[in-house]
Design a protein around this motif. Structure first.
Motif, PDB file in Angstrom:
ATOM      1  N   ILE A  79      -0.061 -10.386   1.039  1.00  0.00           N
ATOM      2  CA  ILE A  79      -0.456 -10.390   2.448  1.00  0.00           C
ATOM      3  C   ILE A  79      -1.259  -9.126   2.728  1.00  0.00           C
ATOM      4  O   ILE A  79      -0.786  -8.021   2.469  1.00  0.00           O
ATOM      5  N   THR A  80      -2.474  -9.304   3.259  1.00  0.00           N
ATOM      6  CA  THR A  80      -3.331  -8.156   3.552  1.00  0.00           C
ATOM      7  C   THR A  80      -2.988  -7.551   4.911  1.00  0.00           C
ATOM      8  O   THR A  80      -2.187  -8.109   5.663  1.00  0.00           O
ATOM      9  N   LYS A  81      -3.603  -6.416   5.215  1.00  0.00           N
ATOM     10  CA  LYS A  81      -3.399  -5.756   6.504  1.00  0.00           C
ATOM     11  C   LYS A  81      -3.804  -6.649   7.673  1.00  0.00           C
ATOM     12  O   LYS A  81      -3.249  -6.548   8.757  1.00  0.00           O
ATOM     13  N   LYS A  82      -4.766  -7.531   7.441  1.00  0.00           N
ATOM     14  CA  LYS A  82      -5.212  -8.458   8.492  1.00  0.00           C
ATOM     15  C   LYS A  82      -4.440  -9.776   8.448  1.00  0.00           C
ATOM     16  O   LYS A  82      -4.861 -10.766   9.036  1.00  0.00           O
ATOM     17  N   ASN A  83      -3.304  -9.783   7.748  1.00  0.00           N
ATOM     18  CA  ASN A  83      -2.417 -10.935   7.653  1.00  0.00           C
ATOM     19  C   ASN A  83      -3.057 -12.125   6.949  1.00  0.00           C
ATOM     20  O   ASN A  83      -2.799 -13.269   7.275  1.00  0.00           O
ATOM     21  N   TYR A  84      -3.896 -11.844   5.974  1.00  0.00           N
ATOM     22  CA  TYR A  84      -4.561 -12.879   5.198  1.00  0.00           C
ATOM     23  C   TYR A  84      -3.822 -13.066   3.879  1.00  0.00           C
ATOM     24  O   TYR A  84      -3.593 -12.095   3.160  1.00  0.00           O
ATOM     25  N   PRO A  85      -3.409 -14.289   3.541  1.00  0.00           N
ATOM     26  CA  PRO A  85      -2.690 -14.502   2.278  1.00  0.00           C
ATOM     27  C   PRO A  85      -3.644 -14.679   1.097  1.00  0.00           C
ATOM     28  O   PRO A  85      -4.672 -15.332   1.214  1.00  0.00           O
ATOM     29  N   ILE A  86      -3.288 -14.070  -0.021  1.00  0.00           N
ATOM     30  CA  ILE A  86      -4.062 -14.188  -1.255  1.00  0.00           C
ATOM     31  C   ILE A  86      -3.109 -14.601  -2.367  1.00  0.00           C
ATOM     32  O   ILE A  86      -2.097 -13.939  -2.602  1.00  0.00           O
ATOM     33  N   CYS A  87      -3.424 -15.677  -3.047  1.00  0.00           N
ATOM     34  CA  CYS A  87      -2.603 -16.120  -4.175  1.00  0.00           C
ATOM     35  C   CYS A  87      -3.028 -15.379  -5.436  1.00  0.00           C
ATOM     36  O   CYS A  87      -4.216 -15.296  -5.740  1.00  0.00           O
ATOM     37  N   ALA A  88      -2.041 -14.847  -6.143  1.00  0.00           N
ATOM     38  CA  ALA A  88      -2.338 -14.087  -7.354  1.00  0.00           C
ATOM     39  C   ALA A  88      -1.333 -14.439  -8.444  1.00  0.00           C
ATOM     40  O   ALA A  88      -0.256 -14.964  -8.182  1.00  0.00           O
ATOM     41  N   ASN A  89      -1.727 -14.097  -9.669  1.00  0.00           N
ATOM     42  CA  ASN A  89      -0.881 -14.334 -10.830  1.00  0.00           C
ATOM     43  C   ASN A  89       0.109 -13.174 -10.976  1.00  0.00           C
ATOM     44  O   ASN A  89      -0.295 -12.036 -11.206  1.00  0.00           O
ATOM     45  N   PRO A  90       1.397 -13.427 -10.859  1.00  0.00           N
ATOM     46  CA  PRO A  90       2.375 -12.335 -10.954  1.00  0.00           C
ATOM     47  C   PRO A  90       2.493 -11.733 -12.350  1.00  0.00           C
ATOM     48  O   PRO A  90       3.076 -10.662 -12.506  1.00  0.00           O
ATOM     49  N   ASP A  91       1.927 -12.388 -13.357  1.00  0.00           N
ATOM     50  CA  ASP A  91       1.993 -11.866 -14.718  1.00  0.00           C
ATOM     51  C   ASP A  91       0.881 -10.862 -15.026  1.00  0.00           C
ATOM     52  O   ASP A  91       0.913 -10.216 -16.072  1.00  0.00           O
ATOM     53  N   GLU A  92      -0.085 -10.716 -14.127  1.00  0.00           N
ATOM     54  CA  GLU A  92      -1.161  -9.730 -14.337  1.00  0.00           C
ATOM     55  C   GLU A  92      -0.625  -8.326 -14.068  1.00  0.00           C
ATOM     56  O   GLU A  92       0.096  -8.114 -13.087  1.00  0.00           O
ATOM     57  N   PRO A  93      -0.973  -7.365 -14.900  1.00  0.00           N
ATOM     58  CA  PRO A  93      -0.469  -5.997 -14.717  1.00  0.00           C
ATOM     59  C   PRO A  93      -0.833  -5.387 -13.357  1.00  0.00           C
ATOM     60  O   PRO A  93       0.003  -4.712 -12.748  1.00  0.00           O
ATOM     61  N   LEU A  94      -2.036  -5.629 -12.867  1.00  0.00           N
ATOM     62  CA  LEU A  94      -2.431  -5.066 -11.567  1.00  0.00           C
ATOM     63  C   LEU A  94      -1.557  -5.615 -10.450  1.00  0.00           C
ATOM     64  O   LEU A  94      -1.097  -4.860  -9.578  1.00  0.00           O
ATOM     65  N   ILE A  95      -1.291  -6.889 -10.471  1.00  0.00           N
ATOM     66  CA  ILE A  95      -0.464  -7.513  -9.433  1.00  0.00           C
ATOM     67  C   ILE A  95       0.964  -6.988  -9.525  1.00  0.00           C
ATOM     68  O   ILE A  95       1.599  -6.706  -8.503  1.00  0.00           O
ATOM     69  N   ASP A  96       1.452  -6.811 -10.728  1.00  0.00           N
ATOM     70  CA  ASP A  96       2.790  -6.258 -10.924  1.00  0.00           C
ATOM     71  C   ASP A  96       2.876  -4.844 -10.347  1.00  0.00           C
ATOM     72  O   ASP A  96       3.854  -4.500  -9.688  1.00  0.00           O
ATOM     73  N   ARG A  97       1.841  -4.046 -10.562  1.00  0.00           N
ATOM     74  CA  ARG A  97       1.830  -2.677 -10.012  1.00  0.00           C
ATOM     75  C   ARG A  97       1.783  -2.706  -8.486  1.00  0.00           C
ATOM     76  O   ARG A  97       2.440  -1.892  -7.828  1.00  0.00           O
ATOM     77  N   ILE A  98       1.030  -3.632  -7.908  1.00  0.00           N
ATOM     78  CA  ILE A  98       0.961  -3.749  -6.446  1.00  0.00           C
ATOM     79  C   ILE A  98       2.339  -4.097  -5.891  1.00  0.00           C
ATOM     80  O   ILE A  98       2.805  -3.502  -4.908  1.00  0.00           O
ATOM     81  N   MET A  99       3.019  -5.052  -6.521  1.00  0.00           N
ATOM     82  CA  MET A  99       4.348  -5.451  -6.037  1.00  0.00           C
ATOM     83  C   MET A  99       5.342  -4.299  -6.147  1.00  0.00           C
ATOM     84  O   MET A  99       6.133  -4.063  -5.233  1.00  0.00           O
ATOM     85  N   SER A 143       4.645  -1.124  -6.094  1.00  0.00           N
ATOM     86  CA  SER A 143       4.262  -0.118  -5.099  1.00  0.00           C
ATOM     87  C   SER A 143       4.792  -0.495  -3.708  1.00  0.00           C
ATOM     88  O   SER A 143       5.288   0.345  -2.972  1.00  0.00           O
ATOM     89  N   ILE A 144       4.694  -1.767  -3.371  1.00  0.00           N
ATOM     90  CA  ILE A 144       5.211  -2.236  -2.083  1.00  0.00           C
ATOM     91  C   ILE A 144       6.726  -2.082  -2.033  1.00  0.00           C
ATOM     92  O   ILE A 144       7.290  -1.623  -1.027  1.00  0.00           O
ATOM     93  N   ASP A 145       7.404  -2.440  -3.127  1.00  0.00           N
ATOM     94  CA  ASP A 145       8.858  -2.308  -3.172  1.00  0.00           C
ATOM     95  C   ASP A 145       9.289  -0.841  -3.018  1.00  0.00           C
ATOM     96  O   ASP A 145      10.226  -0.542  -2.290  1.00  0.00           O
ATOM     97  N   GLU A 146       8.582   0.067  -3.682  1.00  0.00           N
ATOM     98  CA  GLU A 146       8.922   1.489  -3.602  1.00  0.00           C
ATOM     99  C   GLU A 146       8.677   2.040  -2.204  1.00  0.00           C
ATOM    100  O   GLU A 146       9.432   2.867  -1.726  1.00  0.00           O
ATOM    101  N   SER A 147       7.629   1.579  -1.535  1.00  0.00           N
ATOM    102  CA  SER A 147       7.325   2.083  -0.200  1.00  0.00           C
ATOM    103  C   SER A 147       8.371   1.628   0.821  1.00  0.00           C
ATOM    104  O   SER A 147       8.568   2.287   1.842  1.00  0.00           O
ATOM    105  N   LYS A 148       9.063   0.552   0.560  1.00  0.00           N
ATOM    106  CA  LYS A 148      10.113   0.071   1.471  1.00  0.00           C
ATOM    107  C   LYS A 148      11.352   0.944   1.412  1.00  0.00           C
ATOM    108  O   LYS A 148      12.127   1.001   2.351  1.00  0.00           O
ATOM    109  N   PHE A 149      11.550   1.645   0.287  1.00  0.00           N
ATOM    110  CA  PHE A 149      12.733   2.480   0.128  1.00  0.00           C
ATOM    111  C   PHE A 149      12.522   3.924   0.572  1.00  0.00           C
ATOM    112  O   PHE A 149      13.437   4.717   0.574  1.00  0.00           O
ATOM    113  N   LYS A 150      11.294   4.253   0.933  1.00  0.00           N
ATOM    114  CA  LYS A 150      11.012   5.640   1.355  1.00  0.00           C
ATOM    115  C   LYS A 150      11.344   5.843   2.793  1.00  0.00           C
ATOM    116  O   LYS A 150      11.436   5.051   3.609  1.00  0.00           O
TER     117      LYS A 150
END
Length: 93
Positions: free
Chosen positions: A64-84, A86-93
């Motif tokens: 989900i982007t800042k403008k609330n736009y959904p983007i489908c991505a492959n969860p097995d890609e390393p970049l997508i894994d890093r994004i997920m 990063s989001i998880d870590e920011s929720k715990f701060k």
């Protein structure tokens, strides 16, 4: 004769109600990915993600982007894994 007509009417009414009820209870995923976004996704634009349901034909993650736009991505890609992560870590701060 009159009772046969009433019985037929009740059967038709029952069939109509049963078909409407079964259509509302269908097991169809709300959100599924049917193809992945092919371009590079800037990490700073993504604010949230959710995994697609297990009964979807294609395993995916909906970013989900800042403008609330959904983007489908492959969860097995390393970049997508890093994004997920990063989001998880920011929720715990």
């Amino acid at each position: 004769m009159r009772s046969a007509q009433i019985l037929l009417l009740l059967c038709i009414l029952g069939a109509a109600l049963w078909s409407a009820a079964s259509a509302n209870n269908r097991n169809v995923p709300d959100e599924c990915c049917f193809q992945y976004y092919q371009r590079r996704i800037p990490k700073q634009l993504i604010v949230a993600y959710e995994m697609t349901r297990s009964d979807c034909t294609l395993k995916g993650v909906i970013l989900i982007t800042k403008k609330n736009y959904p983007i489908c991505a492959n969860p097995d890609e390393p970049l997508i894994d890093r994004i997920m992560k990063s989001i998880d870590e920011s929720k715990f701060k």
